[in-house]
Scaffold this motif. Sequence first.
Motif, PDB file in Angstrom:
ATOM      1  N   GLY A  67     -38.292  58.034  74.623  1.00 33.78           N
ATOM      2  CA  GLY A  67     -39.671  57.593  74.712  1.00 33.78           C
ATOM      3  C   GLY A  67     -39.930  56.752  75.941  1.00 33.78           C
ATOM      4  O   GLY A  67     -39.563  57.115  77.061  1.00 33.78           O
ATOM      5  N   ALA A  68     -40.531  55.578  75.732  1.00 37.70           N
ATOM      6  CA  ALA A  68     -40.919  54.717  76.855  1.00 37.70           C
ATOM      7  C   ALA A  68     -39.730  54.193  77.646  1.00 37.70           C
ATOM      8  O   ALA A  68     -39.895  53.746  78.790  1.00 37.70           O
ATOM      9  N   ASN A  69     -38.532  54.252  77.092  1.00 37.64           N
ATOM     10  CA  ASN A  69     -37.358  53.814  77.854  1.00 37.64           C
ATOM     11  C   ASN A  69     -37.197  54.602  79.151  1.00 37.64           C
ATOM     12  O   ASN A  69     -36.640  54.099  80.123  1.00 37.64           O
ATOM     13  N   SER A  70     -37.687  55.841  79.150  1.00 39.28           N
ATOM     14  CA  SER A  70     -37.603  56.676  80.357  1.00 39.28           C
ATOM     15  C   SER A  70     -38.483  56.134  81.480  1.00 39.28           C
ATOM     16  O   SER A  70     -38.351  56.543  82.632  1.00 39.28           O
ATOM     17  N   GLN A  71     -39.379  55.204  81.128  1.00 33.50           N
ATOM     18  CA  GLN A  71     -40.288  54.626  82.121  1.00 33.50           C
ATOM     19  C   GLN A  71     -39.861  53.230  82.573  1.00 33.50           C
ATOM     20  O   GLN A  71     -40.626  52.534  83.232  1.00 33.50           O
ATOM     21  N   CYS A  72     -38.650  52.842  82.216  1.00 29.24           N
ATOM     22  CA  CYS A  72     -38.069  51.624  82.790  1.00 29.24           C
ATOM     23  C   CYS A  72     -37.494  52.034  84.142  1.00 29.24           C
ATOM     24  O   CYS A  72     -36.475  52.717  84.211  1.00 29.24           O
ATOM     25  N   LEU A  73     -38.151  51.646  85.220  1.00 27.12           N
ATOM     26  CA  LEU A  73     -37.918  52.231  86.539  1.00 27.12           C
ATOM     27  C   LEU A  73     -37.347  51.214  87.534  1.00 27.12           C
ATOM     28  O   LEU A  73     -37.409  49.994  87.310  1.00 27.12           O
ATOM     29  N   PRO A  74     -36.775  51.704  88.644  1.00 25.66           N
ATOM     30  CA  PRO A  74     -36.268  50.783  89.671  1.00 25.66           C
ATOM     31  C   PRO A  74     -37.309  49.770  90.133  1.00 25.66           C
ATOM     32  O   PRO A  74     -36.968  48.619  90.446  1.00 25.66           O
ATOM     33  N   ALA A  75     -38.577  50.184  90.177  1.00 26.98           N
ATOM     34  CA  ALA A  75     -39.632  49.257  90.596  1.00 26.98           C
ATOM     35  C   ALA A  75     -39.746  48.068  89.646  1.00 26.98           C
ATOM     36  O   ALA A  75     -40.115  46.963  90.060  1.00 26.98           O
ATOM     37  N   ASP A  76     -39.420  48.279  88.371  1.00 24.83           N
ATOM     38  CA  ASP A  76     -39.464  47.172  87.405  1.00 24.83           C
ATOM     39  C   ASP A  76     -38.363  46.158  87.702  1.00 24.83           C
ATOM     40  O   ASP A  76     -38.542  44.950  87.521  1.00 24.83           O
ATOM     41  N   VAL A  77     -37.225  46.642  88.153  1.00 26.81           N
ATOM     42  CA  VAL A  77     -36.134  45.744  88.539  1.00 26.81           C
ATOM     43  C   VAL A  77     -36.555  44.904  89.737  1.00 26.81           C
ATOM     44  O   VAL A  77     -36.397  43.682  89.750  1.00 26.81           O
ATOM     45  N   GLU A  78     -37.119  45.558  90.739  1.00 28.44           N
ATOM     46  CA  GLU A  78     -37.545  44.846  91.941  1.00 28.44           C
ATOM     47  C   GLU A  78     -38.648  43.844  91.624  1.00 28.44           C
ATOM     48  O   GLU A  78     -38.682  42.734  92.187  1.00 28.44           O
ATOM     49  N   ALA A  79     -39.548  44.217  90.704  1.00 27.71           N
ATOM     50  CA  ALA A  79     -40.650  43.327  90.338  1.00 27.71           C
ATOM     51  C   ALA A  79     -40.152  42.028  89.707  1.00 27.71           C
ATOM     52  O   ALA A  79     -40.842  41.004  89.759  1.00 27.71           O
ATOM     53  N   HIS A  80     -38.961  42.071  89.130  1.00 27.71           N
ATOM     54  CA  HIS A  80     -38.423  40.882  88.453  1.00 27.71           C
ATOM     55  C   HIS A  80     -37.160  40.369  89.141  1.00 27.71           C
ATOM     56  O   HIS A  80     -36.310  39.740  88.514  1.00 27.71           O
ATOM     57  N   ARG A  81     -37.084  40.616  90.427  1.00 32.98           N
ATOM     58  CA  ARG A  81     -35.926  40.178  91.215  1.00 32.98           C
ATOM     59  C   ARG A  81     -35.739  38.660  91.144  1.00 32.98           C
ATOM     60  O   ARG A  81     -34.602  38.174  91.011  1.00 32.98           O
ATOM     61  N   GLU A  82     -36.816  37.904  91.222  1.00 35.29           N
ATOM     62  CA  GLU A  82     -36.715  36.446  91.187  1.00 35.29           C
ATOM     63  C   GLU A  82     -36.134  35.972  89.859  1.00 35.29           C
ATOM     64  O   GLU A  82     -35.371  35.005  89.816  1.00 35.29           O
ATOM     65  N   GLN A  83     -36.484  36.645  88.778  1.00 36.09           N
ATOM     66  CA  GLN A  83     -35.953  36.278  87.473  1.00 36.09           C
ATOM     67  C   GLN A  83     -34.458  36.581  87.394  1.00 36.09           C
ATOM     68  O   GLN A  83     -33.680  35.771  86.887  1.00 36.09           O
TER      69      GLN A  83
END
Length: 311
Positions: A113-129
């Motif tokens: 399901g939605a797990n397929s939409q966990c994308l590299p951009a999400d990692v970059e978006a939370h780089r500071e975290q």
Amino acid sequence: MKQGRVAVIGSLNMDVVVQTKRPPRMGETVMGETVHFIPGGKGANQAVAAAKLGAETSMVGAVGDDPFGQSLVQSLQENGVKAKAVKTVPGFPTGVATILLSGGENCIAVVPGANSQCLPADVEAHREQIATVDVVLLQLEVPLETVLAAARTAKELGKTVILNPAPARELPKELYRLSDVITPNRSELEFLTERSVEGDGLQQAMNRLRERGAGCVVTTLGDRGAAILSKEGFQRVPGHPVEVVDTTGAGDAFNAGLACGLSEGMDLFRAVGFAGRVSALAVTRLGAQEGMPGRREVESFIPVEKEEGDH
């Protein structure tokens, strides 16, 4: 001892757990005894377990815009996991795992399901975290390119990377090189190396993963404990016999315990021993997240030593 800080990038699923007296054969129908809807997913399980153990834990993942998704995020928050980086994806259902439980053992079918939409951009978006943690914990229920992106980011930031290679699949050589610790169970190790782990085969198979670039290999062996292969050599860590209720999430409990231990500054052998106690306690109760033990439980757990000659 300092508080550990762990980031988990991975999956969130709703576990539909059906208990039966015996598993059906293909084409056969058996009557179930109970059904439970329990928050799960390897990533979420590991995040909840780490938080219960006292680590400051954050998670990056994705759920659908549906009641299951809302329930999974709520479960993370109630268990102390920072869930701001878990996004809601319109038009995709939340991931679901159907778990057949019989005699304490299980078989599982996962619909991402939605797990397929966990994308590299999400990692970059939370780089500071990610930059604020000590250990980044990864699994394989989200796209492989996301796992690679997370590992690359973690190494760029100087973090320890733990890769739980489950569900088993072929891995690119780069991912081995990016992994400080890789944690296959027995069957995953056999899949990755295409060889039996009986007898001397265990150490030889683990060495293959080291040759591919993994910093060290920790193989979980159920009630037989775990094995470690690192630059210091090969070591065995004994298991802890317990009354098994549900093995769902046992590996997740182990990986969370390992991440928590390493993030607190434990050496690898001690962290693996700590993780083994976490896993042993987790299988004594039903449900992956609900069954994860708290820190006090783990610290007060007195392992039962096996009799000499018992393997």
